[in-house]
Write a protein that holds these residues in place. Sequence first.
Motif, short mmCIF file in Angstrom:
data_model
loop_
_atom_site.label_atom_id
_atom_site.label_comp_id
_atom_site.label_asym_id
_atom_site.label_seq_id
_atom_site.Cartn_x
_atom_site.Cartn_y
_atom_site.Cartn_z
N UNK A 122 0.84 -1.19 0.00
CA UNK A 122 0.00 0.00 0.00
C UNK A 122 0.88 1.24 0.00
N UNK A 123 0.49 2.24 -0.81
CA UNK A 123 1.17 3.53 -0.84
C UNK A 123 0.12 4.62 -0.70
N UNK A 124 -0.04 5.19 0.50
CA UNK A 124 -1.13 6.16 0.73
C UNK A 124 -0.68 7.61 0.55
N UNK A 125 -1.63 8.44 0.20
CA UNK A 125 -1.46 9.89 0.21
C UNK A 125 -2.73 10.51 0.78
N UNK A 126 -2.55 11.51 1.62
CA UNK A 126 -3.70 12.19 2.19
C UNK A 126 -4.36 11.40 3.30
N UNK A 127 -3.59 11.04 4.34
CA UNK A 127 -4.12 10.26 5.46
C UNK A 127 -4.62 11.20 6.54
N UNK A 128 -5.79 10.91 7.05
CA UNK A 128 -6.32 11.58 8.25
C UNK A 128 -6.79 10.52 9.22
N UNK A 129 -6.58 10.76 10.52
CA UNK A 129 -6.97 9.77 11.52
C UNK A 129 -7.36 10.46 12.81
N UNK A 130 -8.10 9.71 13.63
CA UNK A 130 -8.51 10.24 14.93
C UNK A 130 -9.01 9.09 15.80
N UNK A 131 -8.95 9.26 17.12
CA UNK A 131 -9.64 8.31 17.99
C UNK A 131 -11.15 8.46 17.81
N UNK A 132 -11.87 7.35 17.95
CA UNK A 132 -13.32 7.42 17.77
C UNK A 132 -13.65 7.86 16.35
N UNK A 133 -14.68 8.68 16.20
CA UNK A 133 -14.98 9.28 14.91
C UNK A 133 -15.92 8.51 14.01
N UNK A 134 -16.60 7.49 14.54
CA UNK A 134 -17.52 6.70 13.71
C UNK A 134 -18.88 6.60 14.38
N UNK A 135 -19.91 6.67 13.56
CA UNK A 135 -21.28 6.38 13.98
C UNK A 135 -21.78 5.22 13.14
N UNK A 136 -22.36 4.21 13.78
CA UNK A 136 -22.78 3.02 13.05
C UNK A 136 -24.18 2.62 13.47
N UNK A 137 -24.96 2.24 12.47
CA UNK A 137 -26.30 1.69 12.70
C UNK A 137 -26.36 0.34 12.00
N UNK A 138 -26.72 -0.69 12.75
CA UNK A 138 -26.78 -2.04 12.20
C UNK A 138 -28.20 -2.38 11.77
N UNK A 139 -28.29 -3.20 10.70
CA UNK A 139 -29.59 -3.64 10.21
C UNK A 139 -29.93 -5.03 10.71
N UNK A 199 -5.01 6.19 -2.49
CA UNK A 199 -4.23 5.02 -2.09
C UNK A 199 -3.93 4.18 -3.32
N UNK A 200 -2.65 3.84 -3.49
CA UNK A 200 -2.24 2.89 -4.54
C UNK A 200 -1.90 1.57 -3.86
N UNK A 201 -2.27 0.45 -4.50
CA UNK A 201 -2.04 -0.87 -3.92
C UNK A 201 -1.63 -1.85 -5.01
N UNK A 202 -1.00 -2.94 -4.58
CA UNK A 202 -0.78 -4.06 -5.47
C UNK A 202 -1.00 -5.35 -4.70
N UNK A 203 -1.51 -6.37 -5.40
CA UNK A 203 -1.82 -7.67 -4.81
C UNK A 203 -1.07 -8.74 -5.59
N UNK A 204 -0.32 -9.56 -4.86
CA UNK A 204 0.42 -10.62 -5.51
C UNK A 204 -0.37 -11.91 -5.60
N UNK A 205 0.29 -12.96 -6.04
CA UNK A 205 -0.34 -14.26 -6.20
C UNK A 205 -0.61 -14.89 -4.83
N UNK A 206 -1.79 -15.48 -4.68
CA UNK A 206 -2.17 -16.11 -3.42
C UNK A 206 -1.41 -17.42 -3.23
N UNK A 207 -1.05 -17.69 -1.98
CA UNK A 207 -0.39 -18.95 -1.64
C UNK A 207 -0.97 -19.48 -0.35
#
Length: 245
Positions: free
Chosen positions: A192-209, A235-243
């Motif tokens: 993974x190669x990220x650009x423009x990362x923001x983070x914080x503790x908490x910060x999510x609201x979730x409603x389950x169905x 975000x740029x990513x690459x995925x290799x062969x599964x083993x």
Amino acid sequence: MARHLIQGREVTMPVRVRDVMVCSASYLVRADAARAVIAYSHLDVAEVLPRKALCTLVFADYLDSDLDRYHEFGVAFLARPPGSGHVPGGGLRANLAELRRTGAGAFVHWLPVDQGFTLEAGRAIWGFPKELADIDLRMSSPYKRCIVRKDGRLVLDLLIKPGVPVPGTGMVTALDAYSHRDGVTRRIPWSLTPRGIRARPGGALIRLGNHPIARELSELGLPKRALVTSTISHLAMSFGEAKEP
């Protein structure tokens, strides 16, 4: 170079994602409950604190990738590779560092998408548990929102409030992802190669169905306060062969 034929198209390895916007919320959950959820994989969750595992909910808008443009939602657990042993007691940061050293990775438990090509490729190439769902992403507003419905039933409605900028732009991170399909557990090299990362503790609201996945999340203790949330604008990513691990 490995090649896979998917719906008449040749997909060469590694598969590259050139631009994806990603939002995630990570939760501390009961390790025994998480262990029961992923028991079918024959992997074990990583206890980042005594009797606590890490469950991450992630939604993504794939803008430019080898598997076309699509939306995705994921439920993943931090898992230990076979034979790695238990992490010694300690604080969260020390335990996470030790888990990284021993090769802990993200076990992908559920991975709905909204397009057929990435569905078939994800299943055939890596054994990812992809299935079709209705994924409504709202990424242009200050708060990022994802609503997932499957078979006409609400799975969840997740809102993430972006945090403050953090370092890491342009740094390449190598991880392992784990999948399980048709009785086989697989390890997938992932960078993974990220650009423009923001983070914080908490910060999510979730409603389950009322979908079975929502019930699983409820049994893990959700909704609850997130340990940490993050947004990555590019975000740029690459995925290799599964083993097999």
